[in-house]
Design an enzyme around this catalytic site. Structure first.
Site, PDB file in Angstrom:
ATOM      1  CG  ASP A 167     -23.652  -0.195 -31.097  1.00 23.00           C
ATOM      2  OD1 ASP A 167     -22.610  -0.899 -31.082  1.00 23.00           O
ATOM      3  OD2 ASP A 167     -24.791  -0.683 -31.020  1.00 23.00           O
ATOM      4  CE  LYS A 210     -25.825   4.758 -33.195  1.00 23.47           C
ATOM      5  NZ  LYS A 210     -26.493   4.532 -31.912  1.00 23.47           N
TER       6      LYS A 210
END
Ligand code: SF4
Length: 224
Positions: free
Chosen positions: A148, A130
Site C-alpha cells: 500500500d 494488494k
C-alpha cells in the site's frame, strides 16, 4: 541517493525485517488492524479500507456483517442499502458495487468460499493484488506481500526499492526476503510508517532503523 550494491540492499532488507519483527511482534493476523472473523469479512473490510482508515472501517463493518454475514446474503443485498451502511468510508457507490459483485462472484464461481490462489482472488470485483495478498497472508497464512502507500514509501526511503509501481516493489522486496516473512513485514512496515515514518514528518531521531536507513535525516520531498 546513490544506489547501493545488490548485496548491501539484500543485507539491509534482512536487517529491517529482523528489527521490525522485534519491535512489532506477532503474526500478520495478530497485527492486522481490520477487525474480522473470517476471510470473507477480511475481504470486505480490505475493499472498504481503500482511501479510508482502518478505524473508520472498523466502525462500519459490525452493522454490515450483522446484516450480511455470508457471501450469499451480500450477493442478494440491495445496492442502495449497502451504500447507506458504508457511506462514511468514502467512494461508497463504487465500493458497494465491488462488495456485491465480489459476493456474487464468490457464490457463482467459488461455491461461496474465499479462494486462496492469487490468480483466483484477483478475478473478484474490487480485488487487486494488494487486497488478495492481505487475505492470503493474514487469514490463510500463505505468502503474500501487500504493497500500500505506507509500504511503498517505507521501502523507497529504506532504499530497498526505487520502484513506484506496487507490483514492481512487491517483486523486488519478495526476491530479498524469505516468503514466510512477507506478510508480517508488510504489516510491520505499515505500523512503522504510521507511528514513526509518516509521509510528511519522519521522526528519524526516534527510529530504530536510522543507522541503516539511507533517508535518515534527509529533507522530505513531496508525499510519496
Ligand atoms: S530513519 Fe527516518 S526516513 Fe528512515 S525509516 Fe526511520 S523515520 Fe523513516
Amino acid at each position: 541517493m546513490a544506489r547501493a550494491s545488490a548485496r548491501k540492499v539484500r543485507e539491509r532488507a534482512r536487517e529491517v525485517t529482523a528489527r521490525l519483527a522485534e519491535e512489532y511482534p506477532g503474526t500478520a493476523h495478530d497485527l492486522c488492524a481490520l477487525r474480522h472473523k473470517s476471510p470473507f469479512e477480511l475481504l470486505v473490510a480490505t475493499i472498504l479500507s481503500a482511501q479510508s482508515t482502518d478505524e473508520r472501517v472498523n466502525m462500519e463493518t459490525p452493522d454490515l456483517f450483522a446484516e450480511f454475514p455470508t457471501p450469499e446474503a451480500l450477493a442478494a443485498a440491495p445496492l442502495e442499502h449497502v451504500e447507506k451502511l458504508i457511506y462514511s468510508t468514502g467512494f461508497y457507490r463504487a465500493k458497494s458495487r465491488s462488495l456485491v459483485g465480489m459476493a456474487r462472484a464468490l457464490v457463482e464461481d467459488f461455491g461461496g468460499e474465499v479462494p486462496q490462489a492469487l490468480e483466483d482472488l484477483t478475478t473478484l470485483p474490487g480485488v487487486g493484488r494488494k487486497t488478495a495478498n492481505v487475505v492470503r497472508s493474514v487469514d490463510f497464512d500463505l505468502p503474500g506481500f501487500p504493497v500500500d502507500t505506507h509500504v511503498g514509501r517505507l521501502v523507497r526511503r529504506l532504499g530497498l526499492s526505487d520502484q513506484k509501481d506496487p507490483e514492481k516493489v512487491e517483486a523486488e522486496v519478495t526476491a530479498m526476503v524469505p516468503e514466510q516473512e512477507w506478510g508480517t513485514l508488510s504489516v510491520r512496515l505499515i505500523l512503522h510508517g504510521r507511528r514513526v515514518c509518516p509521509a510528511r514528518a519522519p521522526r528519524c531521531t526516534e527510529c530504530l532503523l536510522a543507522d541503516i536507513c539511507p533517508s535518515a535525516d534527509l529533507p522530505v520531498g513531496p508525499p510519496a
